[in-house]
Enzyme design. Structure first.
Site, PDB file in Angstrom:
ATOM      1  N   SER A 215       0.784  -1.324   0.047  1.00  0.00           N
ATOM      2  CA  SER A 215       0.002  -0.120  -0.128  1.00  0.00           C
ATOM      3  C   SER A 215       0.941   1.235  -0.169  1.00  0.00           C
ATOM      4  O   SER A 215       1.785   1.346   0.785  1.00  0.00           O
ATOM      5  CB  SER A 215      -0.837   0.034   1.315  1.00  0.00           C
ATOM      6  N   HIS A 217      -0.041   3.993   1.145  1.00  0.00           N
ATOM      7  CA  HIS A 217      -0.396   4.645   2.422  1.00  0.00           C
ATOM      8  C   HIS A 217       0.610   4.388   3.374  1.00  0.00           C
ATOM      9  O   HIS A 217       0.828   5.281   4.405  1.00  0.00           O
ATOM     10  CB  HIS A 217      -1.719   4.072   3.057  1.00  0.00           C
ATOM     11  N   GLU A 274      -9.514   4.998  -8.730  1.00  0.00           N
ATOM     12  CA  GLU A 274      -9.838   5.591  -7.454  1.00  0.00           C
ATOM     13  C   GLU A 274      -9.452   7.104  -7.536  1.00  0.00           C
ATOM     14  O   GLU A 274      -8.459   7.580  -7.342  1.00  0.00           O
ATOM     15  CB  GLU A 274      -8.677   5.073  -6.356  1.00  0.00           C
TER      16      GLU A 274
END
Length: 310
Positions: A215, A217, A274
């Site tokens: 990820s 993130h 996204e």
């Protein structure tokens, strides 16, 4: 006498007919010399360039696009050859890898490597990777709105500073943004991915959520955004169609953020579209990615010269 006049008249008419035929033939020959498949000069000439500074488009709820700074206007010349494409790009970097499922180590060296690290379904960060300079977004964005970010949302310091500038500009444009998610640890992402597997099955989950370590993130430079006070962006058909999503798609790069997974790019980003997921690359690099027209994964792969395979 009348018969002589008739003969003379007939001769004159014949002469006139012969002259007309010759003139017509010359005209047809002139047109036949032109290539019927070749456009005229008027058609082959390039269209006039738009006037300097002319505005061409503007997204919903977005202010007029400002001219690129000098460094960004020259982005095309500074774009890696492999990212630009063409014969001069061949051999500069290995081809962009397919979206295989693997666990290969990516490079994320401090202090700047995070901006260039390629993370996808194959390349991952180590489980113990934690950015060293995370700051609380609830405090960093508190002067914009106490609802701009919930407590516990964190981002790296430089990214947080430019996110603040982005939120201030959005507010000035009448756009109200909110952070839905920011830094996630390896363990947090493992739980997140497992939940999506339970809800949607593994095959769908790997197209919509990253496995632990994969990820962006975890880099501490990514935010998922939403319309403030509204539903989660992923619960809408297309958040980019909202005033907030449209403004962000048009302006986020100015503050160093790029959409990691743009529409129609699943084959090269490895994940579904996204419009809420924005990664911080810094203002200069974000401008170059935008100017290239490539998805961030494509550009960063070319920028690194495929060094992950060394």
């Amino acid at each position: 006498m009348r018969r002589g006049r008739r003969v003379l008249g007939a001769a004159l008419l014949a002469a006139l007919a012969l002259w007309a035929a010759v003139a017509a033939g010359a005209g047809r020959q002139g047109r036949a010399d032109a290539d019927p498949e070749r456009p005229s000069a008027a058609h082959s000439a390039p269209p006039p360039a738009p006037a300097a500074g002319a505005e061409t488009s503007q997204s919903v709820g977005a202010p007029a696009t400002a001219p690129l700074p000098a460094a960004d206007a020259a982005a095309e010349s500074a774009t890696p050859a492999a990212a630009r494409g063409g014969d001069d790009a061949r051999g500069d970097a290995p081809s962009l890898p397919t979206c295989e499922i693997a666990d290969l180590p990516t490079r994320a060296t401090e202090p700047d490597g995070f901006a260039h690290a390629v993370l996808d379904t194959a390349y991952a960060l180590p489980a113990d990777y934690v950015p060293a300079d995370l700051v609380e977004l609830h405090a960093a964005l508190g002067d914009v709105s106490r609802y701009a970010a919930a407590e516990g949302q964190r981002l790296r310091r430089a990214a947080a500073a430019d996110l603040h500038a982005l939120f201030v500009a959005a507010e000035a444009a009448g756009v109200r943004l909110e952070v839905a998610s920011a830094y996630r640890s390896y363990e947090y992402q493992r739980r997140t991915f497992d939940r999506w597997v339970e809800e949607d099955g593994y095959e769908h989950a790997v197209r919509t959520s990253a496995r632990a370590g994969h990820s962006e993130h975890q880099l501490g430079t990514v935010v998922d955004l939403k319309s403030r006070g509204g539903p989660a962006a992923w619960d809408l058909d297309d958040w980019a169609a909202t005033p907030e999503g449209a403004w962000l798609a048009e302006n986020a790069w100015r503050f160093g953020f790029v959409m990691s997974y743009p529409r129609g790019k699943e084959a090269v980003t490895c994940y579904l579209y996204e419009p809420w997921h924005y990664r911080y690359l810094g203002r200069e690099l974000a401008a170059r990615v935008r100017a290239s027209g490539l998805a961030p994964r494509e550009y960063l792969w070319a920028l690194a010269g495929g060094a992950h395979d060394e």
